[in-house]
Design an enzyme around this catalytic site. Structure first.
Site, PDB file in Angstrom:
ATOM      1  N   ASP A  16     -57.736  43.396  59.032  1.00 65.54           N
ATOM      2  CA  ASP A  16     -58.609  45.384  58.947  1.00 65.54           C
ATOM      3  C   ASP A  16     -60.248  45.604  59.000  1.00 65.54           C
ATOM      4  O   ASP A  16     -60.321  44.923  57.485  1.00 65.54           O
ATOM      5  CB  ASP A  16     -57.789  46.163  59.103  1.00 65.54           C
ATOM      6  CG  ASP A  16     -58.332  47.735  59.321  1.00 65.54           C
ATOM      7  OD1 ASP A  16     -56.995  47.911  59.662  1.00 65.54           O
ATOM      8  OD2 ASP A  16     -59.342  48.082  59.770  1.00 65.54           O
ATOM      9  N   ASP A  54     -61.418  47.215  65.865  1.00 71.76           N
ATOM     10  CA  ASP A  54     -61.420  46.138  64.531  1.00 71.76           C
ATOM     11  C   ASP A  54     -59.631  45.747  63.814  1.00 71.76           C
ATOM     12  O   ASP A  54     -60.504  45.687  62.495  1.00 71.76           O
ATOM     13  CB  ASP A  54     -61.911  47.251  63.594  1.00 71.76           C
ATOM     14  CG  ASP A  54     -61.163  48.506  62.337  1.00 71.76           C
ATOM     15  OD1 ASP A  54     -59.789  48.565  63.125  1.00 71.76           O
ATOM     16  OD2 ASP A  54     -61.351  48.741  61.294  1.00 71.76           O
ATOM     17  N   GLU A  55     -59.121  45.762  64.573  1.00 72.51           N
ATOM     18  CA  GLU A  55     -57.971  45.559  63.844  1.00 72.51           C
ATOM     19  C   GLU A  55     -57.087  44.764  65.362  1.00 72.51           C
ATOM     20  O   GLU A  55     -57.351  45.290  66.374  1.00 72.51           O
ATOM     21  CB  GLU A  55     -57.311  47.006  63.874  1.00 72.51           C
ATOM     22  CG  GLU A  55     -56.040  46.913  63.592  1.00 72.51           C
ATOM     23  CD  GLU A  55     -54.639  48.079  62.780  1.00 72.51           C
ATOM     24  OE1 GLU A  55     -55.409  48.986  63.819  1.00 72.51           O
ATOM     25  OE2 GLU A  55     -53.955  48.301  63.275  1.00 72.51           O
TER      26      GLU A  55
HETATM   27  P1  TTP Z   1     -59.911  52.373  60.749  1.00 70.20           P
HETATM   28  O1  TTP Z   1     -59.399  50.700  60.073  1.00 70.20           O
HETATM   29  O2  TTP Z   1     -58.641  53.608  60.771  1.00 70.20           O
HETATM   30  O3  TTP Z   1     -60.926  52.816  59.802  1.00 70.20           O
HETATM   31  P2  TTP Z   1     -61.748  52.366  59.083  1.00 70.20           P
HETATM   32  O4  TTP Z   1     -62.348  50.231  59.758  1.00 70.20           O
HETATM   33  O5  TTP Z   1     -63.404  52.708  59.009  1.00 70.20           O
HETATM   34  O6  TTP Z   1     -61.867  51.938  57.498  1.00 70.20           O
HETATM   35  P3  TTP Z   1     -60.327  51.300  56.326  1.00 70.20           P
HETATM   36  O7  TTP Z   1     -61.840  50.480  55.725  1.00 70.20           O
HETATM   37  O8  TTP Z   1     -59.444  52.030  56.170  1.00 70.20           O
HETATM   38  O9  TTP Z   1     -60.620  50.067  57.582  1.00 70.20           O
HETATM   39  O10 TTP Z   1     -60.642  52.503  61.653  1.00 70.20           O
HETATM   40  C1  TTP Z   1     -61.813  52.185  62.574  1.00 70.20           C
HETATM   41  C2  TTP Z   1     -62.903  52.668  63.326  1.00 70.20           C
HETATM   42  O11 TTP Z   1     -61.895  53.334  63.938  1.00 70.20           O
HETATM   43  C3  TTP Z   1     -63.345  53.276  62.631  1.00 70.20           C
HETATM   44  O12 TTP Z   1     -64.796  52.345  62.229  1.00 70.20           O
HETATM   45  C4  TTP Z   1     -63.972  53.997  62.852  1.00 70.20           C
HETATM   46  C5  TTP Z   1     -62.030  54.574  64.239  1.00 70.20           C
HETATM   47  N1  TTP Z   1     -61.893  55.638  63.635  1.00 70.20           N
HETATM   48  C6  TTP Z   1     -62.005  56.930  64.841  1.00 70.20           C
HETATM   49  O13 TTP Z   1     -62.777  56.815  65.748  1.00 70.20           O
HETATM   50  N2  TTP Z   1     -61.087  57.929  64.003  1.00 70.20           N
HETATM   51  C7  TTP Z   1     -60.169  57.797  63.256  1.00 70.20           C
HETATM   52  O14 TTP Z   1     -59.510  59.007  63.094  1.00 70.20           O
HETATM   53  C8  TTP Z   1     -60.019  56.384  62.968  1.00 70.20           C
HETATM   54  C9  TTP Z   1     -58.597  56.545  61.947  1.00 70.20           C
HETATM   55  C10 TTP Z   1     -60.717  55.612  63.064  1.00 70.20           C
HETATM   56 MG    MG Z   2     -61.010  49.646  59.478  1.00 72.84          MG
END
Ligand code: TTP
Ligand code: MG
Length: 373
Positions: free
Chosen positions: A24, A119-120
């Site tokens: 992630d 991103d995952e």
């Molecule tokens: P996430 O992996 O949940 O969050 P993140 O990568 O920003 O942070 P983390 O370090 O905690 O993993 O989500 C990936 C991307 O998806 C995030 O950068 C933006 C998008 N996203 C949204 O558009 N809306 C949301 O509610 C969430 C949770 C994520």
């Molecule tokens: Mg993330």
């Protein structure tokens, strides 16, 4: 082996331990934006819509998180928590391009990749020979390559199955990894709060808590039949998870269940003033998304999605949402208008958001999937 499995089927499957990596990216959209704005390093930065247009944040960097700023938070609230927050607009094309670079790196290791979002992803590395088969070293190498080629950091969870790997990738974020080996699983799970399990949201965890279920060890005291009768599918899932069992395989490609478009209005609209013209706009947007999606699926040689149902979603001024849906084999504007009229009768409140979407037929079980949004 956890020693708590109680049927032979589980034992035989779980006795071939798998090595799953969940990767992630860290604060992904914000991190990508910061690549172009090194001057903002060290400052709290968020990506999302303007507060004066009732925007919400997609994400924010870790500096902003120190102020309590979070994904999906209304921008106005975030600005109150952190008045010097730098707000950047969303640029999806940029994130998609970076995501492709990251997935390219995954493919250098294996084809057993299940993309969950930009991103995952889960990677099944059970049969890889690199690094003597060490999933720990493979995960480190993947993260190092991501860093070297994109200047972005990723976090990883390494575990014998998907649900554990997903929990683990969160434990040493940002830019870290957590490895859970099979003998450690039962200790790891003992005090694990149920809300850490993917799929156990706020409402579910409240309901579970009402029954004295807070951690996995609480779940072990219940029989499968009790859990199922009290909590349905959630209960049977928890029965397995609390024992560290998750047989789901890493599925290299995910069939989309639905596609939808929605619009949040700058001001709540009184119900009686909701015009059919709103559906016209959304309908046009939906057709465009649908045709792009079909084109991409054809390019990638995936099965062509077949429309099986229509859905309308309405969010009222008190933030409560309702959906109205019907089985229908094609996109059809007049059906959306009917569904909208019905959905609007459910609350005597102004309307904050309207969405329309289609569900695809799931050939495997011949059912329509839930409206995923
Ligand atoms: P996430 O992996 O949940 O969050 P993140 O990568 O920003 O942070 P983390 O370090 O905690 O993993 O989500 C990936 C991307 O998806 C995030 O950068 C933006 C998008 N996203 C949204 O558009 N809306 C949301 O509610 C969430 C949770 C994520
Ligand atoms: Mg993330």
């Amino acid at each position: 082996m956890t020693g708590t499995n109680n049927n032979l089927g589980e034992l035989s499957l779980e006795s071939r331990p798998r090595k799953i990596i969940h990767i992630d990216m860290d604060c992904f959209y914000a991190a990508v934006e910061l690549l172009e704005r090194p001057d903002l390093q060290g400052q709290p930065v968020a990506v999302g819509g303007d507060s004066d247009r009732r925007g919400v944040l997609t994400t924010c960097n870790y500096e902003a998180r120190k102020f309590g700023v979070r994904s999906a938070m209304p921008t106005s609230q975030a600005m109150k928590l952190c008045p010097h927050l730098v707000l950047l607009p969303v640029r999806m094309d940029l994130y998609k391009a970076k995501s492709m670079e990251v997935f390219e790196i995954f493919r250098e290791f294996t084809d057993l990749i299940e993309a969950i979002s930009l991103d995952e992803a889960y990677l099944d590395v059970s049969d890889l020979k690199q690094f003597g088969g060490s999933a720990t070293l493979i995960a480190e190498d993947i993260r190092r390559k991501i860093w070297e080629r994109t200047s972005l950091t990723a976090s990883a969870g390494v575990a014998p199955n998907k649900f554990l790997a997903k929990i683990c990738s969160d434990l040493n974020k940002p830019n870290g990894q957590y490895v859970l080996s099979p003998p450690e699983v039962s200790d790891f799970l003992r005090d694990l709060p149920l809300k850490k399990i993917w799929g156990v949201g706020k409402k579910s965890s409240e309901k579970l808590a009402e029954h004295g279920l807070h951690s996995c060890s609480d779940v072990l005291k219940w029989s499968l039949a009790e859990l199922e009768s009290q909590f349905g599918r959630l209960g049977s899932g928890l029965y397995q998870y609390a024992r560290g069992v998750d047989h789901r395989s890493v599925k290299p490609w995910r069939k989309r269940k639905s596609i939808s478009v929605e619009r949040t209005f700058a001001h709540d609209i009184p119900r009686e003033q909701v015009q059919h013209s709103l559906i016209e706009d959304l309908y046009g947007a939906l057709l465009i998304r649908l045709s792009k999606f079909k084109k991409r699926e054809i390019e990638l040689k995936h099965p062509i999605p077949v429309v099986g149902g229509l859905v309308v979603k309405v969010k009222f001024s008190n933030f409560e949402s309702t959906t109205k849906e019907m089985k229908w084999p094609e996109v059809d504007k007049s059906r959306f208008i009917e569904l909208l009229s019905e959905a609007l009768t459910r609350k005597k409140l102004g309307v904050r958001l309207i969405g329309i979407g289609v569900k695809f037929v799931d050939k495997e079980d011949n059912q329509l999937d839930l409206f995923a949004n």
